[in-house]
Design a protein around this motif. Structure first.
Motif, PDB file in Angstrom:
ATOM      1  N   GLY A  32       0.966  -1.278  -0.590  1.00 42.06           N
ATOM      2  CA  GLY A  32       0.036   0.556  -0.161  1.00 42.06           C
ATOM      3  C   GLY A  32       0.948   0.876  -0.213  1.00 42.06           C
ATOM      4  O   GLY A  32       0.316   2.351   0.171  1.00 42.06           O
ATOM      5  N   VAL A  33       1.918   1.195  -0.432  1.00 39.70           N
ATOM      6  CA  VAL A  33       2.794   2.589  -0.088  1.00 39.70           C
ATOM      7  C   VAL A  33       2.802   3.312  -1.407  1.00 39.70           C
ATOM      8  O   VAL A  33       2.830   4.033  -1.859  1.00 39.70           O
ATOM      9  CB  VAL A  33       4.329   1.843  -0.276  1.00 39.70           C
ATOM     10  CG1 VAL A  33       5.541   3.324  -0.156  1.00 39.70           C
ATOM     11  CG2 VAL A  33       4.638   1.564   1.457  1.00 39.70           C
ATOM     12  N   ILE A  34       2.987   2.015  -2.478  1.00 36.74           N
ATOM     13  CA  ILE A  34       3.001   2.528  -4.248  1.00 36.74           C
ATOM     14  C   ILE A  34       1.312   2.529  -4.708  1.00 36.74           C
ATOM     15  O   ILE A  34       0.571   1.463  -4.527  1.00 36.74           O
ATOM     16  CB  ILE A  34       4.079   1.732  -4.960  1.00 36.74           C
ATOM     17  CG1 ILE A  34       4.737   2.134  -4.291  1.00 36.74           C
ATOM     18  CG2 ILE A  34       3.429   2.473  -6.282  1.00 36.74           C
ATOM     19  CD1 ILE A  34       6.331   1.410  -5.857  1.00 36.74           C
ATOM     20  N   THR A  35       0.973   3.743  -4.906  1.00 37.75           N
ATOM     21  CA  THR A  35      -0.736   3.296  -4.873  1.00 37.75           C
ATOM     22  C   THR A  35      -0.816   4.371  -6.406  1.00 37.75           C
ATOM     23  O   THR A  35      -1.968   4.648  -6.864  1.00 37.75           O
ATOM     24  CB  THR A  35      -1.151   4.665  -4.077  1.00 37.75           C
ATOM     25  OG1 THR A  35      -1.338   5.983  -3.909  1.00 37.75           O
ATOM     26  CG2 THR A  35      -1.332   4.130  -2.520  1.00 37.75           C
ATOM     27  N   ASN A  36      -0.089   4.728  -6.525  1.00 37.70           N
ATOM     28  CA  ASN A  36      -0.232   6.221  -7.660  1.00 37.70           C
ATOM     29  C   ASN A  36      -1.553   6.845  -7.864  1.00 37.70           C
ATOM     30  O   ASN A  36      -1.218   8.060  -8.859  1.00 37.70           O
ATOM     31  CB  ASN A  36      -0.216   5.268  -9.473  1.00 37.70           C
ATOM     32  CG  ASN A  36       0.902   4.952  -9.927  1.00 37.70           C
ATOM     33  OD1 ASN A  36       1.843   5.163  -9.567  1.00 37.70           O
ATOM     34  ND2 ASN A  36       0.920   3.081  -9.618  1.00 37.70           N
ATOM     35  N   ARG A  37      -2.147   7.831  -6.641  1.00 43.69           N
ATOM     36  CA  ARG A  37      -2.859   8.111  -6.709  1.00 43.69           C
ATOM     37  C   ARG A  37      -2.450   9.139  -6.448  1.00 43.69           C
ATOM     38  O   ARG A  37      -3.335  10.186  -7.349  1.00 43.69           O
ATOM     39  CB  ARG A  37      -3.330   8.337  -4.861  1.00 43.69           C
ATOM     40  CG  ARG A  37      -4.961   7.839  -4.707  1.00 43.69           C
ATOM     41  CD  ARG A  37      -5.499   7.753  -3.512  1.00 43.69           C
ATOM     42  NE  ARG A  37      -5.834   5.724  -3.091  1.00 43.69           N
ATOM     43  CZ  ARG A  37      -5.107   5.198  -1.694  1.00 43.69           C
ATOM     44  NH1 ARG A  37      -4.962   6.253  -1.016  1.00 43.69           N
ATOM     45  NH2 ARG A  37      -5.625   4.126  -2.402  1.00 43.69           N
ATOM     46  N   ARG A  38      -1.224   9.871  -6.791  1.00 43.14           N
ATOM     47  CA  ARG A  38      -1.196  11.631  -6.316  1.00 43.14           C
ATOM     48  C   ARG A  38      -0.606  11.790  -7.650  1.00 43.14           C
ATOM     49  O   ARG A  38       0.113  12.586  -8.238  1.00 43.14           O
ATOM     50  CB  ARG A  38      -0.524  11.875  -5.183  1.00 43.14           C
ATOM     51  CG  ARG A  38      -1.526  12.438  -4.329  1.00 43.14           C
ATOM     52  CD  ARG A  38      -0.398  11.866  -2.270  1.00 43.14           C
ATOM     53  NE  ARG A  38       0.423  13.312  -2.461  1.00 43.14           N
ATOM     54  CZ  ARG A  38       0.831  13.330  -1.126  1.00 43.14           C
ATOM     55  NH1 ARG A  38       0.529  12.682  -0.131  1.00 43.14           N
ATOM     56  NH2 ARG A  38       1.241  14.251  -1.175  1.00 43.14           N
ATOM     57  N   LYS A  39      -0.161  10.741  -9.174  1.00 43.55           N
ATOM     58  CA  LYS A  39      -0.303  11.627  -9.889  1.00 43.55           C
ATOM     59  C   LYS A  39      -0.490  12.233 -10.543  1.00 43.55           C
ATOM     60  O   LYS A  39      -2.002  12.354 -10.538  1.00 43.55           O
ATOM     61  CB  LYS A  39       0.717   9.948 -10.938  1.00 43.55           C
ATOM     62  CG  LYS A  39       1.616   9.079 -10.374  1.00 43.55           C
ATOM     63  CD  LYS A  39       1.749   8.091 -11.223  1.00 43.55           C
ATOM     64  CE  LYS A  39       2.450   7.914 -12.248  1.00 43.55           C
ATOM     65  NZ  LYS A  39       2.212   7.163 -13.412  1.00 43.55           N
ATOM     66  N   ASN A  40       0.362  13.578 -11.872  1.00 40.57           N
ATOM     67  CA  ASN A  40      -0.406  13.590 -12.513  1.00 40.57           C
ATOM     68  C   ASN A  40      -1.120  13.373 -13.397  1.00 40.57           C
ATOM     69  O   ASN A  40      -2.234  13.845 -13.950  1.00 40.57           O
ATOM     70  CB  ASN A  40      -0.433  15.069 -12.820  1.00 40.57           C
ATOM     71  CG  ASN A  40       0.580  15.869 -11.908  1.00 40.57           C
ATOM     72  OD1 ASN A  40       1.731  15.285 -11.436  1.00 40.57           O
ATOM     73  ND2 ASN A  40      -0.198  17.240 -11.010  1.00 40.57           N
ATOM     74  N   LEU A  41      -0.089  12.473 -13.585  1.00 39.31           N
ATOM     75  CA  LEU A  41      -0.337  11.470 -15.243  1.00 39.31           C
ATOM     76  C   LEU A  41      -0.727  10.015 -15.557  1.00 39.31           C
ATOM     77  O   LEU A  41      -0.455   9.955 -14.300  1.00 39.31           O
ATOM     78  CB  LEU A  41       0.921  11.856 -16.764  1.00 39.31           C
ATOM     79  CG  LEU A  41       0.521  11.291 -17.729  1.00 39.31           C
ATOM     80  CD1 LEU A  41      -0.206  12.249 -18.212  1.00 39.31           C
ATOM     81  CD2 LEU A  41       1.604  11.710 -18.904  1.00 39.31           C
ATOM     82  N   HIS A  42      -1.898   9.555 -15.671  1.00 46.29           N
ATOM     83  CA  HIS A  42      -2.282   8.612 -15.593  1.00 46.29           C
ATOM     84  C   HIS A  42      -2.418   8.367 -14.147  1.00 46.29           C
ATOM     85  O   HIS A  42      -1.203   6.906 -12.658  1.00 46.29           O
ATOM     86  CB  HIS A  42      -1.029   7.388 -16.028  1.00 46.29           C
ATOM     87  CG  HIS A  42      -0.922   7.946 -17.362  1.00 46.29           C
ATOM     88  ND1 HIS A  42      -2.216   7.136 -18.953  1.00 46.29           N
ATOM     89  CD2 HIS A  42       0.468   8.208 -18.049  1.00 46.29           C
ATOM     90  CE1 HIS A  42      -1.325   7.625 -19.974  1.00 46.29           C
ATOM     91  NE2 HIS A  42      -0.704   7.990 -19.546  1.00 46.29           N
ATOM     92  N   PRO A  43      -2.956   8.866 -13.403  1.00 45.18           N
ATOM     93  CA  PRO A  43      -3.053   8.468 -11.749  1.00 45.18           C
ATOM     94  C   PRO A  43      -3.731   7.179 -11.691  1.00 45.18           C
ATOM     95  O   PRO A  43      -4.606   6.663 -12.330  1.00 45.18           O
ATOM     96  CB  PRO A  43      -4.316   9.743 -11.414  1.00 45.18           C
ATOM     97  CG  PRO A  43      -4.575  10.279 -12.787  1.00 45.18           C
ATOM     98  CD  PRO A  43      -3.900  10.228 -13.374  1.00 45.18           C
TER      99      PRO A  43
END
Ligand code: COA
Length: 432
Positions: free
Chosen positions: A250-261
């Motif tokens: 659960g550390v890498i969620t990609n939730r806060r990425k601007n591109l391809h969240p």
């Protein structure tokens, strides 16, 4: 004709598939663990039938038999990234090396090295007739769009990755089925030095950052120290098993990425079966061609992009050598400069060069007054931000030459610091 009929019509043996390669052809081969080993073996077995076939390949994983001395005259390797099995051919003049940013390989193939043949490695078709390029989309997908002939090894063990990783059966010319395990790369043992480097790198990474990591002990060591971070993202040319662990934790969620969240964006993968099982049919992993993933302006669309790469030597000005030891070419630029540029363009981006302070069992310092004669600078002093060793972090960006040299000497191995300090005093006419 239905795609199934088309598939059956194109189906042939490995031997027949490679018989469509002609003398003088340029053959582009899928690379890394996506290498179509069975097609390559069949091609080498058929060597007597060919004269002067050019093999364009990036990371060769197998034994690269087409590089053996007895293959001279039949095959000539044009390498885009040298490794253990291909260095000798170039060193001995039996092969060539083309310096090229990974992001530009598709353009190189479109404009300059037109492929007569591309050798690919794909999954069996789905119910719509689409095969996935699996673990290596990078330049293979673009090559398949421009090659005269597309030959595919269809392998049930290839994971079906998602994204822009598909090719329809109608776009293939010859198909040879051959099931074999996908090459696995076991996670390396992580030494104390690498652990210390990993910890120092992790100190520069914050919650919500998007990461680019390479392969090997240093990136794996960095991941060890990210377990308490939150909402990390991945936009990387490749990743390995360590990333899976952090996604599952659960550390890498990609939730806060601007591109391809919500998605890990990547162009190729290398690891063990655990990784290949994880990416199979997994929409969280978005595979795209390398001229997209490694394009600095695409990379920069993510704020807080942190790139971590390794290198061979750094001089006191901050010039980074990553792909040669003196005159000897040992690898290639790969995606290093693509990501350094992308990270520099990203809002609050950071780029890290991480390396042990010494090489060759401690005999030589990687931080040097002058880079070795013949070595080529990979990342310029204008682009470098942080250099990290087991002794700490040197911040070089926007620093004077004297300040850079002081920062770097501070993270050099203590045995080499007196000599570096002497060089500093000679060059800068001031006390260290
Ligand atoms: N002086 C002399 N020899 C040196 C040296 C130095 N300063 N630094 C490294 N070497 C030698 C090592 O001894 C080793 O030799 P060997 O193969 O005979 O044992 C060889 O160079 C490779 O070094 P090593 O530390 O084992 O390399 P690595 O596998 O950790 O890879 C790079 C390091 C820099 C070569 C690799 O990261 C690279 O190619 N980088 C550029 C591409 C890139 O960054 N891509 C983006 C990420 S995928």
């Amino acid at each position: 004709m239905s795609w199934k009929d088309e598939y059956n019509k194109k189906l042939c043996s490995l031997k027949e598939a490679v018989s469509h390669i002609k003398s003088g052809d340029r053959v582009v081969v899928a690379h890394a663990v996506g290498e179509p080993s069975a097609l390559l073996d069949a091609m080498v077995e058929n060597a007597e039938s060919y004269k002067n076939v050019e093999i364009v390949h990036m990371v060769a994983m197998g034994s690269a038999k087409y590089c053996q001395p007895e293959m001279a005259g039949h095959f000539r390797h044009n390498s885009l990234f040298l490794g253990g099995s291909t260095r000798k051919a170039v060193e001995e003049g039996r092969g060539d090396f083309t310096p090229v940013y990974f992001s530009e390989v598709p353009n190189l193939l479109r404009t300059t090295l037109h492929p007569n043949v591309v050798l690919m490695h794909v999954t069996p078709p789905d119910e719509h007739g689409y095969c996935s390029l699996g673990v290596s989309v990078d330049y293979t997908k673009p090559a398949s769009e421009v090659a005269d002939i597309r030959i595919a090894q269809v392998n049930k063990n290839m994971p079906r990755t998602m994204g822009e990783s598909f090719i329809h059966v109608s776009r293939l010319d010859y198909i040879a089925e051959h099931d074999a395990p996908i090459i696995e790369l076991q996670p390396p043992a992580i030494s104390d030095v690498e652990q210390a480097i990993g910890k120092n790198c992790a100190s520069l990474i914050g919650d919500g950052d998007t990461l680019q990591l390479g392969i090997g002990a240093i990136p794996d060591a960095v991941l060890l120290f990210l377990k308490d971070k939150k909402d990390l993202g991945i936009h990387s040319e490749m990743f390995s098993d360590g990333v899976v662990e952090l996604v599952e934790a659960g550390v890498i969620t990609n939730r806060r990425k601007n591109l391809h969240p919500g998605k890990s964006v990547v162009t190729f993968l290398m690891g063990t079966k655990r990784l290949y099982d994880y990416v199979n049919n997994n929409p969280e992993v978005h595979m795209m061609p390398v001229d997209y993933v490694n394009n600095p302006s695409v990379i920069a669309r993510n704020d807080n992009l942190v790139s971590i790469n390794s290198c061979v030597q750094v001089d006191l000005l901050g010039q980074v050598v990553s792909a040669s030891v003196g005159l000897k070419q040992i690898s290639g630029v790969g995606g290093q400069v693509d990501f350094v540029r992308g990270a520099n363009l990203s809002k609050n981006g950071r780029t890290i060069m991480a390396m042990p302070s010494t090489a060759q069992g401690g005999k030589v310092s990687k931080i040097v007054p002058l880079i070795d004669t013949g070595a080529a600078v990979t990342t310029s002093r204008y682009d470098v931000n942080y250099v990290v060793t087991e002794y700490g972090v040197a911040k070089l960006k926007y620093k004077t030459l004297r300040e850079r040299a002081r920062e770097l000497i501070g993270i050099a191995h203590p045995d080499f610091r007196p000599n570096l300090a002497e060089e500093y005093e000679k060059r800068f006419k001031s006390k260290f």
